[in-house]
Enzyme design. Sequence first.
Site, PDB file in Angstrom:
ATOM      1  N   ASP A  37      -3.579   6.661   2.336  1.00  0.00           N
ATOM      2  CA  ASP A  37      -2.143   6.739   2.032  1.00  0.00           C
ATOM      3  C   ASP A  37      -1.476   7.543   3.138  1.00  0.00           C
ATOM      4  OD1 ASP A  37      -0.657   6.255  -0.971  1.00  0.00           O
ATOM      5  OD2 ASP A  37       0.460   7.439   0.487  1.00  0.00           O
ATOM      6  N   TYR A 156      12.967  -6.713   1.870  1.00  0.00           N
ATOM      7  CA  TYR A 156      11.803  -6.727   0.967  1.00  0.00           C
ATOM      8  C   TYR A 156      11.408  -8.167   0.638  1.00  0.00           C
ATOM      9  CZ  TYR A 156       8.788  -5.189  -2.908  1.00  0.00           C
ATOM     10  OH  TYR A 156       7.717  -4.946  -3.731  1.00  0.00           O
TER      11      TYR A 156
HETATM   12  P1  NAP Z   1       4.062   3.467  -4.993  1.00  0.00           P
HETATM   13  O1  NAP Z   1       3.759   4.018  -6.328  1.00  0.00           O
HETATM   14  O2  NAP Z   1       5.231   3.984  -4.217  1.00  0.00           O
HETATM   15  O3  NAP Z   1       2.731   3.582  -4.102  1.00  0.00           O
HETATM   16  C1  NAP Z   1       2.689   3.161  -2.780  1.00  0.00           C
HETATM   17  C2  NAP Z   1       2.041   4.222  -1.928  1.00  0.00           C
HETATM   18  O4  NAP Z   1       2.011   3.738  -0.568  1.00  0.00           O
HETATM   19  C3  NAP Z   1       2.841   5.523  -1.911  1.00  0.00           C
HETATM   20  O5  NAP Z   1       1.981   6.626  -1.933  1.00  0.00           O
HETATM   21  C4  NAP Z   1       3.568   5.413  -0.592  1.00  0.00           C
HETATM   22  O6  NAP Z   1       3.998   6.630  -0.040  1.00  0.00           O
HETATM   23  C5  NAP Z   1       2.506   4.775   0.270  1.00  0.00           C
HETATM   24  N1  NAP Z   1       3.039   4.277   1.519  1.00  0.00           N
HETATM   25  C6  NAP Z   1       4.319   3.940   1.823  1.00  0.00           C
HETATM   26  N2  NAP Z   1       4.411   3.570   3.101  1.00  0.00           N
HETATM   27  C7  NAP Z   1       3.169   3.685   3.627  1.00  0.00           C
HETATM   28  C8  NAP Z   1       2.634   3.448   4.901  1.00  0.00           C
HETATM   29  N3  NAP Z   1       3.408   3.045   5.911  1.00  0.00           N
HETATM   30  N4  NAP Z   1       1.316   3.661   5.104  1.00  0.00           N
HETATM   31  C9  NAP Z   1       0.526   4.085   4.092  1.00  0.00           C
HETATM   32  N5  NAP Z   1       0.986   4.336   2.861  1.00  0.00           N
HETATM   33  C10 NAP Z   1       2.302   4.128   2.625  1.00  0.00           C
HETATM   34  O7  NAP Z   1       4.300   1.883  -5.067  1.00  0.00           O
HETATM   35  P2  NAP Z   1       3.640   0.724  -5.976  1.00  0.00           P
HETATM   36  O8  NAP Z   1       4.669   0.277  -6.915  1.00  0.00           O
HETATM   37  O9  NAP Z   1       2.314   1.112  -6.436  1.00  0.00           O
HETATM   38  O10 NAP Z   1       3.539  -0.415  -4.862  1.00  0.00           O
HETATM   39  C11 NAP Z   1       2.328  -0.846  -4.297  1.00  0.00           C
HETATM   40  C12 NAP Z   1       2.544  -2.237  -3.737  1.00  0.00           C
HETATM   41  O11 NAP Z   1       2.925  -3.124  -4.779  1.00  0.00           O
HETATM   42  C13 NAP Z   1       3.659  -2.319  -2.694  1.00  0.00           C
HETATM   43  O12 NAP Z   1       3.286  -3.193  -1.658  1.00  0.00           O
HETATM   44  C14 NAP Z   1       4.815  -2.885  -3.476  1.00  0.00           C
HETATM   45  O13 NAP Z   1       5.743  -3.580  -2.671  1.00  0.00           O
HETATM   46  C15 NAP Z   1       4.082  -3.824  -4.426  1.00  0.00           C
HETATM   47  N6  NAP Z   1       4.836  -4.188  -5.607  1.00  0.00           N
HETATM   48  C16 NAP Z   1       5.271  -3.232  -6.459  1.00  0.00           C
HETATM   49  C17 NAP Z   1       6.005  -3.619  -7.566  1.00  0.00           C
HETATM   50  C18 NAP Z   1       6.548  -2.628  -8.558  1.00  0.00           C
HETATM   51  O14 NAP Z   1       7.378  -3.019  -9.385  1.00  0.00           O
HETATM   52  N7  NAP Z   1       6.124  -1.378  -8.558  1.00  0.00           N
HETATM   53  C19 NAP Z   1       6.286  -4.963  -7.783  1.00  0.00           C
HETATM   54  C20 NAP Z   1       5.804  -5.902  -6.889  1.00  0.00           C
HETATM   55  C21 NAP Z   1       5.084  -5.501  -5.794  1.00  0.00           C
HETATM   56  P3  NAP Z   1       5.566   7.027  -0.163  1.00  0.00           P
HETATM   57  O15 NAP Z   1       5.692   7.621  -1.514  1.00  0.00           O
HETATM   58  O16 NAP Z   1       5.778   7.978   0.950  1.00  0.00           O
HETATM   59  O17 NAP Z   1       6.374   5.760  -0.002  1.00  0.00           O
END
Ligand code: NAP
Length: 250
Positions: A37, A156
Amino acid sequence: MKALDKKVAIITGSGSGIGKAAALLFAKEGATVIVSDIQEENGRAVAEEIKSNGGNAIFFRADTSQPADNEALVKAAIDNFGKLDIAVNNAGIGGPMGLTGEYPIDGWQKVIEVNLSGVFYGMHYQLPAMEKNGGGVIVNIASILGMVGTRFSPAYVAAKHGVVGLTKATALEYAPKNIRVNSIGPGYIMTPLLTTNLNQEMLKMVEALHPIGRLGEAEEVAELILWLSSSKSSFVTGSYYPVDGGYLAQ
Ligand code: NAP
């Protein structure tokens, strides 16, 4: 025998949300997990949680938008555990919201770099390591917004559509090399990404878009990631799987 016994897996963005749920589940299923991360404290805590549960994990900080970080992350898997079997390219950001005509150029660039180029950079280094190992599995986390649009998030939506296409193209190239590559499309999932970007009113609105009548949980997405990463999905490649409470069926 557990589903991922003896497997070595990288999961990006696994300090939080979906990636964290996948890391905990992978470890429970016997995998050695390289928790990665950009957020060091959160990532280290997940690796510690796995170890305190009797699993095997290390933390490696990598910003997936930096090619060199992706290279170093794969090297960490090889140096520490001798191989790479599974990669989950999950790190992602929501980015700013706004009309395409008013969308900040730097916001566009950042979202494309992390959400699309980050997946390409990851696979660029993961694939040769897997090939050397005789095969592997990659799961790229796209979104329902990799299949359909929504207003006010042009970067996005474009990045996630890109991940779905990139996954198909890569799967075709690497199917003869015993490397399977799939993407998944979560609906709206209760993680910090969602709760920090949307207020209560907006959360209610997106909840109503899911026929199942609620938002998803990270653990429900992790189960699909596990299945796609395990030998149970041995004939599956180049596919996109929604996990969306019926969102895309409408
Ligand atoms: P999350 O809780 O924000 O977890 C994502 C993690 O990745 C965070 O710790 C984030 O850090 C980290 N991160 C951000 N940019 C990064 C980088 N450049 N290199 C390494 N780590 C990085 O998000 P999540 O909801 O679990 O999302 C995970 C994936 O699922 C993403 O690709 C997202 O687009 C996808 N997704 C999520 C949803 C939803 O509704 N939650 C729906 C569809 C798809 P920071 O906190 O600093 O950003």
